[in-house]
Design an enzyme around this catalytic site. Structure first.
Site, short mmCIF file in Angstrom:
data_model
loop_
_atom_site.label_atom_id
_atom_site.label_comp_id
_atom_site.label_asym_id
_atom_site.label_seq_id
_atom_site.Cartn_x
_atom_site.Cartn_y
_atom_site.Cartn_z
CG HIS A 15 -2.02 -1.01 1.13
ND1 HIS A 15 -2.48 -1.71 2.21
CD2 HIS A 15 -2.74 -1.43 0.07
CE1 HIS A 15 -3.45 -2.52 1.82
NE2 HIS A 15 -3.62 -2.37 0.53
N GLY A 63 -2.69 -1.87 -8.32
CA GLY A 63 -3.64 -2.67 -7.54
C GLY A 63 -5.10 -2.32 -7.80
CG ASP A 68 -4.43 -5.72 -5.37
OD1 ASP A 68 -3.19 -5.66 -5.23
OD2 ASP A 68 -5.20 -4.85 -4.93
CG ASP A 88 -1.64 2.10 5.65
OD1 ASP A 88 -1.63 2.00 6.91
OD2 ASP A 88 -1.90 3.15 5.05
CG HIS A 95 -7.61 -1.62 -4.18
ND1 HIS A 95 -7.06 -0.50 -3.61
CD2 HIS A 95 -6.63 -2.53 -4.21
CE1 HIS A 95 -5.80 -0.75 -3.30
NE2 HIS A 95 -5.52 -1.98 -3.64
CG ASP A 98 -9.89 -5.46 -6.20
OD1 ASP A 98 -10.78 -6.25 -6.58
OD2 ASP A 98 -9.81 -4.29 -6.60
NE ARG A 104 -12.25 -17.22 -0.67
CZ ARG A 104 -12.12 -17.99 -1.77
NH1 ARG A 104 -11.33 -17.63 -2.75
NH2 ARG A 104 -12.78 -19.12 -1.85
#
Length: 148
Positions: A15, A63, A68, A88, A95, A98, A104
């Site tokens: 980030h 991203g 991402d 962060d 987003h 995302d 995940r």
């Protein structure tokens, strides 16, 4: 003759507030990180390439513009061995869905994931990083054969 350690395929994401931390972490660990292949989301990838021109970094989209998700697809296809994603936690991300999908997928496909410097340090200092460690492959047979 000694064999070369396996070349890792590493995804780099950070980030905005953590990009400098990722750059500094790479610099502090350049010996362990040299010789591996890297993919990174847009601005992160460019900053890594500028700071560490010796690293082979393939930049993807930013991203929020799909980077991402590009990395997530690479994880699902078995083309990423490690995700280093300096998150962060103090700033809302536009987003965020995302980001959650990416983390995940790393969890689902059982690849190592470092979301902060301490975890990243543990991973690159592990004998598994330098060696030929292969995580247990994800097994989805129960899910794929379920009755719907």
């Amino acid at each position: 003759m000694t064999s070369q350690p396996p070349r890792k395929r590493i995804a780099l994401v950070a980030h905005d507030a953590r990009k400098a931390d990722l750059i500094a972490w790479i610099g502090a660990n350049i010996g362990a990180l040299d010789g591996h292949a890297y993919w990174a989301t847009g601005t992160t990838g460019q900053k890594v390439r500028d700071a560490h021109p010796g690293l082979e970094v393939t930049p993807l989209k930013s991203g929020p513009l799909g980077g991402d998700q590009q990395i997530g697809a690479m994880i699902a296809e078995g083309r990423i061995d490690l995700l280093v994603f300096f998150v962060d936690p103090m700033t809302a991300q536009p987003h965020d869905v995302d980001v959650k999908a990416l983390t995940r997928l790393a969890t689902l496909y059982n690849i190592p994931m470092a979301c902060n410097e301490a975890t990243a340090d543990m991973i690159v200092s592990s004998p598994h990083f330098a060696g030929g460690y292969t995580p247990r492959a994800a097994n989805f047979s129960g899910y794929e054969t379920r009755k719907v």
